[in-house]
Design a protein around this motif. Structure first.
Motif, PDB file in Angstrom:
ATOM      1  N   TYR A 151       6.752   6.109  -7.137  1.00 54.66           N
ATOM      2  CA  TYR A 151       6.280   5.063  -6.552  1.00 54.66           C
ATOM      3  C   TYR A 151       7.361   3.862  -6.585  1.00 54.66           C
ATOM      4  O   TYR A 151       7.323   3.088  -5.261  1.00 54.66           O
ATOM      5  CB  TYR A 151       5.150   4.408  -7.458  1.00 54.66           C
ATOM      6  CG  TYR A 151       3.856   5.457  -7.236  1.00 54.66           C
ATOM      7  CD1 TYR A 151       3.319   5.478  -6.122  1.00 54.66           C
ATOM      8  CD2 TYR A 151       3.020   5.848  -8.212  1.00 54.66           C
ATOM      9  CE1 TYR A 151       2.193   6.490  -5.908  1.00 54.66           C
ATOM     10  CE2 TYR A 151       2.049   6.445  -8.271  1.00 54.66           C
ATOM     11  CZ  TYR A 151       1.529   6.849  -6.949  1.00 54.66           C
ATOM     12  OH  TYR A 151       0.576   7.697  -6.757  1.00 54.66           O
ATOM     13  N   GLN A 190      -4.462   7.038   1.525  1.00 56.18           N
ATOM     14  CA  GLN A 190      -5.497   7.225   0.806  1.00 56.18           C
ATOM     15  C   GLN A 190      -6.150   5.683   0.016  1.00 56.18           C
ATOM     16  O   GLN A 190      -7.422   5.891  -0.423  1.00 56.18           O
ATOM     17  CB  GLN A 190      -5.341   8.453  -0.058  1.00 56.18           C
ATOM     18  CG  GLN A 190      -4.420   8.023  -1.302  1.00 56.18           C
ATOM     19  CD  GLN A 190      -2.896   8.468  -0.817  1.00 56.18           C
ATOM     20  OE1 GLN A 190      -2.483   8.198   0.159  1.00 56.18           O
ATOM     21  NE2 GLN A 190      -2.167   8.594  -1.918  1.00 56.18           N
ATOM     22  N   TYR A 191      -5.369   4.894   0.104  1.00 57.77           N
ATOM     23  CA  TYR A 191      -5.670   3.753  -0.683  1.00 57.77           C
ATOM     24  C   TYR A 191      -6.331   2.675   0.481  1.00 57.77           C
ATOM     25  O   TYR A 191      -6.888   1.570  -0.069  1.00 57.77           O
ATOM     26  CB  TYR A 191      -4.588   3.151  -1.547  1.00 57.77           C
ATOM     27  CG  TYR A 191      -4.097   4.011  -2.350  1.00 57.77           C
ATOM     28  CD1 TYR A 191      -4.685   4.542  -3.649  1.00 57.77           C
ATOM     29  CD2 TYR A 191      -2.711   4.625  -2.417  1.00 57.77           C
ATOM     30  CE1 TYR A 191      -4.304   5.204  -4.447  1.00 57.77           C
ATOM     31  CE2 TYR A 191      -2.089   5.549  -3.161  1.00 57.77           C
ATOM     32  CZ  TYR A 191      -2.977   5.823  -4.260  1.00 57.77           C
ATOM     33  OH  TYR A 191      -2.341   6.875  -5.086  1.00 57.77           O
ATOM     34  N   VAL A 192      -5.921   2.913   1.833  1.00 60.79           N
ATOM     35  CA  VAL A 192      -6.393   1.697   2.794  1.00 60.79           C
ATOM     36  C   VAL A 192      -7.732   1.453   2.567  1.00 60.79           C
ATOM     37  O   VAL A 192      -8.159   0.221   2.715  1.00 60.79           O
ATOM     38  CB  VAL A 192      -6.028   2.183   4.209  1.00 60.79           C
ATOM     39  CG1 VAL A 192      -6.674   1.338   4.938  1.00 60.79           C
ATOM     40  CG2 VAL A 192      -4.581   2.544   4.345  1.00 60.79           C
ATOM     41  N   ASP A 193      -8.738   2.334   2.399  1.00 63.54           N
ATOM     42  CA  ASP A 193     -10.222   1.788   2.323  1.00 63.54           C
ATOM     43  C   ASP A 193     -10.596   1.719   0.867  1.00 63.54           C
ATOM     44  O   ASP A 193     -11.935   1.536   0.585  1.00 63.54           O
ATOM     45  CB  ASP A 193     -10.906   2.952   2.962  1.00 63.54           C
ATOM     46  CG  ASP A 193     -10.654   3.007   4.438  1.00 63.54           C
ATOM     47  OD1 ASP A 193     -10.416   1.801   4.913  1.00 63.54           O
ATOM     48  OD2 ASP A 193     -10.587   4.248   4.992  1.00 63.54           O
ATOM     49  N   ILE A 194      -9.927   1.647  -0.085  1.00 67.31           N
ATOM     50  CA  ILE A 194     -10.299   1.528  -1.362  1.00 67.31           C
ATOM     51  C   ILE A 194     -10.032  -0.086  -1.761  1.00 67.31           C
ATOM     52  O   ILE A 194      -8.846  -0.629  -1.654  1.00 67.31           O
ATOM     53  CB  ILE A 194      -9.360   2.408  -2.332  1.00 67.31           C
ATOM     54  CG1 ILE A 194      -9.553   3.829  -2.197  1.00 67.31           C
ATOM     55  CG2 ILE A 194      -9.650   2.121  -4.010  1.00 67.31           C
ATOM     56  CD1 ILE A 194      -8.901   4.718  -2.910  1.00 67.31           C
ATOM     57  N   ASP A 195     -11.120  -0.357  -2.484  1.00 67.76           N
ATOM     58  CA  ASP A 195     -10.717  -1.968  -2.889  1.00 67.76           C
ATOM     59  C   ASP A 195      -9.983  -1.921  -4.160  1.00 67.76           C
ATOM     60  O   ASP A 195     -10.613  -1.674  -5.342  1.00 67.76           O
ATOM     61  CB  ASP A 195     -12.318  -2.607  -3.001  1.00 67.76           C
ATOM     62  CG  ASP A 195     -12.158  -3.991  -3.733  1.00 67.76           C
ATOM     63  OD1 ASP A 195     -11.153  -4.367  -3.628  1.00 67.76           O
ATOM     64  OD2 ASP A 195     -13.161  -4.484  -3.977  1.00 67.76           O
ATOM     65  N   PHE A 196      -8.830  -2.073  -3.922  1.00 64.97           N
ATOM     66  CA  PHE A 196      -7.948  -1.813  -5.361  1.00 64.97           C
ATOM     67  C   PHE A 196      -7.558  -3.203  -5.842  1.00 64.97           C
ATOM     68  O   PHE A 196      -7.049  -3.522  -6.814  1.00 64.97           O
ATOM     69  CB  PHE A 196      -6.559  -1.305  -4.882  1.00 64.97           C
ATOM     70  CG  PHE A 196      -5.866  -1.987  -3.860  1.00 64.97           C
ATOM     71  CD1 PHE A 196      -6.026  -1.307  -2.546  1.00 64.97           C
ATOM     72  CD2 PHE A 196      -5.262  -2.993  -3.874  1.00 64.97           C
ATOM     73  CE1 PHE A 196      -5.047  -1.902  -1.268  1.00 64.97           C
ATOM     74  CE2 PHE A 196      -4.465  -3.535  -2.976  1.00 64.97           C
ATOM     75  CZ  PHE A 196      -4.295  -2.785  -1.692  1.00 64.97           C
ATOM     76  N   THR A 234      -1.526  -1.791  -9.124  1.00 62.39           N
ATOM     77  CA  THR A 234      -2.322  -0.882  -9.783  1.00 62.39           C
ATOM     78  C   THR A 234      -1.781   0.440 -10.071  1.00 62.39           C
ATOM     79  O   THR A 234      -2.316   1.024 -11.126  1.00 62.39           O
ATOM     80  CB  THR A 234      -3.472  -0.807  -8.701  1.00 62.39           C
ATOM     81  OG1 THR A 234      -3.961  -2.049  -8.517  1.00 62.39           O
ATOM     82  CG2 THR A 234      -4.584   0.223  -9.260  1.00 62.39           C
ATOM     83  N   LEU A 235      -1.116   1.026  -9.371  1.00 62.97           N
ATOM     84  CA  LEU A 235      -0.379   2.410  -9.584  1.00 62.97           C
ATOM     85  C   LEU A 235       0.751   2.599 -10.694  1.00 62.97           C
ATOM     86  O   LEU A 235       0.751   3.487 -11.310  1.00 62.97           O
ATOM     87  CB  LEU A 235       0.319   3.195  -8.076  1.00 62.97           C
ATOM     88  CG  LEU A 235      -1.051   3.405  -7.249  1.00 62.97           C
ATOM     89  CD1 LEU A 235      -0.273   3.699  -5.702  1.00 62.97           C
ATOM     90  CD2 LEU A 235      -1.956   4.381  -7.834  1.00 62.97           C
ATOM     91  N   CYS A 260       0.863  -1.219  -0.129  1.00 62.12           N
ATOM     92  CA  CYS A 260      -0.025   0.008  -0.031  1.00 62.12           C
ATOM     93  C   CYS A 260       0.978   1.304   0.099  1.00 62.12           C
ATOM     94  O   CYS A 260       1.601   1.397   0.796  1.00 62.12           O
ATOM     95  CB  CYS A 260      -0.925  -0.087   1.207  1.00 62.12           C
ATOM     96  SG  CYS A 260      -1.980   1.286   1.201  1.00 62.12           S
ATOM     97  N   CYS A 298      -2.288  -2.631  -4.710  1.00 61.75           N
ATOM     98  CA  CYS A 298      -2.031  -1.197  -4.753  1.00 61.75           C
ATOM     99  C   CYS A 298      -0.821  -0.776  -5.664  1.00 61.75           C
ATOM    100  O   CYS A 298      -1.122   0.041  -6.333  1.00 61.75           O
ATOM    101  CB  CYS A 298      -1.737  -0.598  -3.282  1.00 61.75           C
ATOM    102  SG  CYS A 298      -2.098   1.181  -3.345  1.00 61.75           S
TER     103      CYS A 298
END
Length: 414
Positions: A330, A269-275, A283-284, A265, A280
């Motif tokens: 990243y 900001q990505y913790v609560d997103i179903d990525f 995905t990025l 992660c 993560c």
């Protein structure tokens, strides 16, 4: 000092049940045989019995008996006697690296690399084939057929194979030879018993390992990580992952998930997103994510669009520049996190992203240096796409040598 069965028995005056004494003597003989075989394998060229005696500490009669066994088995070749140096003419011999052979298979989403090597791991034949677009078991059957063809063309009978190692892009339970988590772009390969299927098709013991784990093994053996006992290989391509070696040993983790940095992660900001299951970080900044952000990627050949993106960034394309900077950031943060957690002496960067845009490594080093107080070296892969294949040959060679030891022990008992 090596254990000499004759000396040990004489010195300690073994007593008691005859069967116990016989078993003990047989075990010592096995240890001595392993010692002599290990010496033979380690020699780059011919050697003499005197050198075996000096290195192992075994008695001349023991060395003579064991060397004779290795010669009769075909594992060691008798080269005859050499010129005299004032005494008895020395007899020399050499490890027969072509007594048996191994196969390495690096299975990728679109291409599979095959190689045959001898017992020193020297590559004798190599081929790149399309990964079959079929059901997993059928695909492995077709790859086994490609291995047979390569063996036939190399005039090596399947019966001379001692071990096979295969690499796949997924989470692998090496103990069971099973891909336990979905491999990117290999649909249906989850929970697939790859080792069992290949062994059934080729009749040879097979080891299966994650491809990035194999890449770091390959780099330690033949590439950029030689001499490093704690090191990491980070690959960035369609998938992202890391292979980790700690104190000379490949590290798998409890659930074989060590190095799955695609799941890292990158911010709160990505913790609560179903990525999604791909993770993560991937995905990025995996290649699919980068291509989706750059509208020009569809106008450039698939094997050149990454290069085109970074060239556009250099020539002032603001969108390309932003994507290139975000990618470097990243990957740099992920690399710094790996550096801080493991403190390796070396991190090797590989995969399609770095193959096409090697200058990205400089930005990664810059970012890591700002985060990590005392970072280790960060270098590009020397083996590139061949790194996992070299790893398969190393793993297969080690397995073949173990099988050879077992065979020789059984023959010595008979």
């Amino acid at each position: 000092m090596a254990v000499d069965a004759r000396r040990a028995t004489r010195h300690h005056g073994l007593q008691g049940d005859a069967d116990v004494g016989a078993r003990h003597a047989a075990h010592l003989r096995e240890l001595n045989l392993d010692r002599v075989l290990a010496f033979a394998v380690d020699q780059a060229g011919p050697f003499t019995r005197a050198e075996v005696i000096q290195s192992t500490g075994l008695s001349a009669p023991t060395v003579g008996t064991l060397c004779g066994h290795l010669i009769r088995s075909g594992v060691v070749t008798d080269l005859g006697t050499g010129p005299s140096r004032g005494g008895r003419r020395p007899a020399s011999m050499e490890f027969n690296a072509r007594h048996g052979f191994v196969v390495g298979i690096d299975i990728g989403p679109t291409r599979t690399r095959l190689a045959i090597a001898d017992l020193r791991g020297e590559r004798l034949a190599h081929r790149v084939v399309a990964t079959p677009n079929a059901k997993p078991e059928d695909a492995l059957g077709q790859l086994a057929g490609a291995v047979r063809m390569l063996l036939s063309e190399s005039r090596i009978p399947v019966a001379r194979l001692l071990a096979i190692a295969a690499g796949v892009p997924g989470v692998v339970d090496r103990d069971r030879g099973v891909v336990v988590a979905l491999a990117p772009n290999l649909e249906g390969w989850s929970q697939l018993p790859v080792a069992k299927i290949l062994r059934r098709n080729l009749g040879v013991p097979t080891i299966v390992e994650n491809d990035v784990n194999l890449a770091i093994l390959g780099e330690r053996w033949r590439g950029a990580a030689r001499g490093h006992d704690t090191c990491v290989f980070i690959t960035v391509g369609t998938g992202i992952g890391a292979g980790i070696v700690i104190n000379g040993e490949l590290y798998h983790g409890r659930h074989f998930m060590a190095g799955e940095i695609a799941l890292m992660c990158m911010g709160p900001q990505y913790v609560d997103i179903d990525f999604g299951a791909r993770g993560c970080l991937e995905t990025l900044t995996g290649l699919k994510a980068i291509a989706a952000r750059w509208s020009e990627s569809n106008r450039v050949p698939a094997d050149r669009w990454v290069r085109a993106l970074f060239d556009a960034a250099k020539t002032g394309d603001a969108t390309a520049r932003q994507i290139a900077d975000e990618t470097a950031t990243y990957v740099g943060i992920a690399t710094a996190n790996v550096q801080i957690v493991l403190d390796p002496s070396l991190i090797v960067l590989g995969g399609a992203l770095f193959a096409q845009a090697p200058e990205l490594a400089d930005e990664v080093r810059r970012i890591v240096s700002r985060i990590v107080p005392a970072p280790g070296a960060i270098v590009l892969s020397e083996l590139d796409k061949e790194a996992p294949l070299w790893g398969t040959l190393l793993v297969a060679t080690m397995e073949a040598r173990q099988r050879l030891r077992v065979q020789l022990r059984e023959e010595s008992v008979d």
